[in-house]
Structures are given as structure tokens and as C-alpha cells.
Design a protein around this motif. Sequence first.
Motif, short mmCIF file in Angstrom:
data_model
loop_
_atom_site.label_atom_id
_atom_site.label_comp_id
_atom_site.label_asym_id
_atom_site.label_seq_id
_atom_site.Cartn_x
_atom_site.Cartn_y
_atom_site.Cartn_z
N LEU A 98 114.05 -10.34 19.93
CA LEU A 98 114.06 -9.22 20.88
C LEU A 98 113.87 -7.89 20.16
N CYS A 99 113.41 -7.99 18.90
CA CYS A 99 113.10 -6.82 18.07
C CYS A 99 114.32 -6.00 17.68
N TYR A 100 115.46 -6.66 17.62
CA TYR A 100 116.65 -6.03 17.08
C TYR A 100 116.74 -6.33 15.59
N PHE A 101 117.30 -5.43 14.84
CA PHE A 101 117.77 -5.70 13.49
C PHE A 101 119.12 -5.01 13.37
N LYS A 102 119.73 -5.09 12.21
CA LYS A 102 121.12 -4.67 12.09
C LYS A 102 121.38 -3.28 12.65
N ARG A 103 120.57 -2.33 12.23
CA ARG A 103 120.86 -0.94 12.60
C ARG A 103 120.66 -0.70 14.10
N THR A 104 119.63 -1.30 14.69
CA THR A 104 119.40 -1.07 16.12
C THR A 104 120.38 -1.86 16.98
N TRP A 105 120.80 -3.04 16.51
CA TRP A 105 121.79 -3.80 17.26
C TRP A 105 123.15 -3.09 17.25
N ASP A 106 123.57 -2.66 16.08
CA ASP A 106 124.88 -1.99 15.97
C ASP A 106 124.86 -0.59 16.55
N GLU A 107 123.66 -0.02 16.69
CA GLU A 107 123.47 1.34 17.21
C GLU A 107 124.13 2.38 16.31
N THR A 108 124.42 2.01 15.09
CA THR A 108 125.00 2.91 14.10
C THR A 108 125.02 2.16 12.77
N ASP A 109 125.35 2.86 11.71
CA ASP A 109 125.55 2.20 10.42
C ASP A 109 127.00 1.80 10.33
N VAL A 110 127.26 0.48 10.29
CA VAL A 110 128.63 -0.03 10.24
C VAL A 110 128.93 -0.46 8.82
N TYR A 111 129.92 0.19 8.20
CA TYR A 111 130.28 -0.13 6.83
C TYR A 111 131.75 -0.51 6.75
N VAL A 112 132.06 -1.32 5.76
CA VAL A 112 133.46 -1.64 5.46
C VAL A 112 133.80 -0.96 4.14
N ASP A 113 134.93 -1.28 3.55
CA ASP A 113 135.36 -0.63 2.31
C ASP A 113 134.27 -0.71 1.25
N GLY A 114 134.00 0.43 0.63
CA GLY A 114 132.99 0.48 -0.42
C GLY A 114 131.59 0.71 0.10
N GLY A 115 131.44 0.85 1.42
CA GLY A 115 130.13 1.09 2.01
C GLY A 115 129.30 -0.16 2.22
N PHE A 116 129.89 -1.34 2.02
CA PHE A 116 129.15 -2.59 2.18
C PHE A 116 129.00 -2.93 3.66
N PRO A 117 127.97 -3.72 4.00
CA PRO A 117 127.76 -4.06 5.41
C PRO A 117 128.78 -5.06 5.95
N LEU A 118 129.47 -5.79 5.08
CA LEU A 118 130.50 -6.73 5.53
C LEU A 118 131.51 -6.93 4.41
N ASP A 119 132.66 -7.45 4.78
CA ASP A 119 133.76 -7.60 3.82
C ASP A 119 133.39 -8.55 2.68
N LYS A 120 133.98 -8.26 1.51
CA LYS A 120 133.79 -9.16 0.38
C LYS A 120 134.43 -10.51 0.68
N PRO A 121 133.83 -11.58 0.18
CA PRO A 121 134.43 -12.91 0.36
C PRO A 121 135.78 -12.98 -0.31
N THR A 122 136.64 -13.81 0.22
CA THR A 122 138.04 -13.87 -0.21
C THR A 122 138.19 -14.27 -1.66
N TYR A 123 137.45 -15.30 -2.08
CA TYR A 123 137.71 -15.91 -3.38
C TYR A 123 136.68 -15.62 -4.45
N ARG A 124 135.43 -15.35 -4.08
CA ARG A 124 134.32 -15.44 -5.03
C ARG A 124 134.49 -14.56 -6.26
N TYR A 125 135.08 -13.41 -6.13
CA TYR A 125 135.15 -12.51 -7.28
C TYR A 125 136.54 -12.45 -7.89
N THR A 126 137.23 -13.59 -7.80
CA THR A 126 138.51 -13.79 -8.46
C THR A 126 138.29 -14.70 -9.67
N ASN A 127 138.91 -14.38 -10.79
CA ASN A 127 138.79 -15.21 -11.98
C ASN A 127 139.14 -16.66 -11.65
#
Length: 440
Positions: A84-113
Motif C-alpha cells: 500500500l506504499c507505506y514504509f516506516k516513516r509514512t506508516w508511523d507518521e513521525t520518526d519513532v525512536y527509542v533510547d539512543g535514537g534507534f528505531p527499536l529496542d536492543k535485544p535482551t541478550y545479544r550484547y551481553t558477554n
Amino acid sequence: ELSRTEKMYAGILGYERQSWHCWQNHYLSLRWIDLDNEGIQSKQWWEVLGWDISSWNGYNDPPISNEKYWVDLSEEERFAAAQLCYFKRTWDETDVYVDGGFPLDKPTYRYTNWFDLDDDVRAVASDGLKYDSFLWNVVGLHTIEARDWKQLTLVEQKSAKLLDFSQISWDCWVNNFRGYSWEELEFYGIDFFYSILGWNYRSWAGLEEKPQKRSWEELKEEEKDAAIQLCYSFETWEGYDLTVNYGPFPYAMPKRRYVEWADLPEDIQIIANGTLRYTEEKWNNLGSAKIETLAWDDLTDEQQSDAIDLGFYKKTWDCFQSHYRSYDWGELTTSQQDVFRLLGWNEVSWSNDETPSSYEKQWDRLSTKEQSVANRICYFEHNWDRNNLEEVEIVVVTGPPPMDTQDLDASRKNSAKTSSEMFTTSFIALLAVVCMIFST
């Protein structure tokens, strides 16, 4: 519904009826019964998103998908929205950021030793995704991370879900959409960010040279912002090593390299003797193998794979094996150039391969400062002096883990207790001496 003048200007901007309906209006102005008309046929995609004639006409509430952000849509919903010709910015109708300016939260485990993960989490990562401590701790090293979600097997997808990954979080945080074709990047509106980083259709497809890889510090702010939207951070961009490093080197020592040949497992000997051409003699005599004069990027894919099996990756190979000598002077970072200058190099002598006199000294003849800077390019006594592993035993530097707050408090209490006990003992001894003097 556009006026004749509006249609004229829309045409100048490259729109025609169908593209305007899709990209600008997403067919929202059409009646439900018209969504199946020839040339439109968008009803099926709205139905995937949960719409029906009642909700479309306002008799019922909009479906749940209408309140979701782009990253919260299922893979099927996101595909339908893209139709339907949507992409992230047009679907959200804004820039949605989480902590650090990322588009979604960091995964729970991946960046743990690896060693800080619970046993059950390590078991899932090991059994289902074939991670081990080395492949987990060096971000981006495991070949599975070059595959996007749809390229994973069902078993791998199930294991990834147990590690709290979804399709979009895997594709963003682990794969950075590198497994997508350029058409898929365009489809989801992600090509824009890779274009800022210097990519285009031809370079992405391997038809022309890729843009030069730069360090995170070398990126412009606009490029860093684009990279962040692809879930890159400093750690993931640089291929960060989560391995705890308490030694004097910039990276943790590759333990296996400093084990005598006779003490290596047979399968490791076979790997070392394969594409890397190690023999027992060349392995034991540090710095004697021709392969160790090559930079990581000069190794073949097969050689890199074997080197990974030996516990190396680009940063540790170039530092501990070749010590950056195969780099051009301009390829060295400013800090690396400073290190080599302190050891007697300059750009001219580097280019002419004129080794400075400091390299003729034994390690114990180097000044403390020279030893310290040599550590920064992964030299230590035995590889500087080119010792034989049969004659020396190399202890891999790890050092004690830093004290946490509780340990520090306990240490302070013990120290205070010891001091108090020493004072009491000294006071009693002094008192005894005084008593003896007066008694005489």
C-alpha cells in the motif's frame, strides 16, 4: 478529487493516477467496494491489516494494526503495508525512536558477554544457532549474522525467538538488513539510509566497488544517524569484542595461538596445517610463518574461516599476527601512526620498508616506553623476540576481574579491620614494654 491545476503539478512531480493513489493517499479516499477495481486491487492488503467493510466505513473500530508502530507489525502486516506504499516513516507518521535514537529496542541478550548469560540462554544460542563464546562475543563474526530472518531455518528462527528476537529485531540488530536485496530495501524504505552510507543498487549487487569501510569516528553525523536507523551502534559498526580484556593490548590475546604445537588438539593442528600452511616448526617459532605477514583482508575466504577456527578475527589477526606491517601508512589510524613513530618509523621509512633500530633490540633492552607502545600493536616479550613455544611458556594475560561495589566494600572493611587489629596488637605490645620498664 484533485483540481486540474493540482493534477498538473502532481504530473510535473512524476505522479500519475495510480502512483498518487498509492504513495500519497494509500487508497484511503476510495470506497471499500472500489478497492478491488482493476488497476487498484488493494483490498487484499487492507484485509491482511485487519480491515473490513464495517471498520472501513466507520461502523466498527479500526483494527489493532492501526495502532501499531511499523516495527510492531508482523512480517505479513508489514509486507501488506508496503504493498500500500507505506514504509516506516509514512506508516508511523513521525520518526519513532527509542533510547539512543534507534528505531527499536536492543535485544535482551545479544550484547551481553557470553559468560554473563544464564546457562539456559547459552544452551539455546549454542544448540539452536551454533554460537560459542568466541563467535558470540565478537559481534558480527558468526556467519549466521550475515543471513536475514527469512534465510534462517525454522529451528534457527525458533531459537532466535527464545532469545527474544522477532523478525524485524533480528533483521535490524543482527543482520542490519544486509541480507536484503536492494529491491527489498527500496520496498521497505531502507535504501535511503544505505544510500547515505555510499551504497547504490550496483555496489549492493556486487557489480561495482563497495564504498570504503570507515571507522565510526570517521563517519559524518548524517552518516551516523543513517547507520543508527539500520541498528548500527559504535559496537556493532566496529565489530566490538565483548571478551573481557585486562591485558596491556588493545584486544584480548588469542589464547590458542600461544599453545605449543604438540599440545594442540589434533583437529586444530589439521586446520592450522590447511590453508594457513602452518607446520609444527613454523607454528612454534613465533613470527616465522609467511601467512603472518599478511593482513586479514589479504587472506582468502577459506583462510579467514580457518583463522576464525583458530580464535582470530580481523582485529586480533592484524594486531597479534602481522602487527599492521602490511598496511599502507595512510591506512593506519592516527593513534597507530603515533605508536610506530615512537618505535622509530616515519612515512618514508614505512613505505621503503626501512626497519628502525629499535627492532634490532631484545625486548629487555627496550625502554619502558618502547615496551608500552609495542604492547599497543600487540607485541610482548616472546613474539617480539620470536621465541620458540617449545622453549617458553606463555601465560595469556587476563588479570583478575575488577572488584564490584560489594567486593570493594568488603575489602575496605577487611582493610579497616586489619588496621584496627594491627593498632591493637601494637598498643598491647607497647604497654607490655612499659610495664616491664616500670617493674624493673
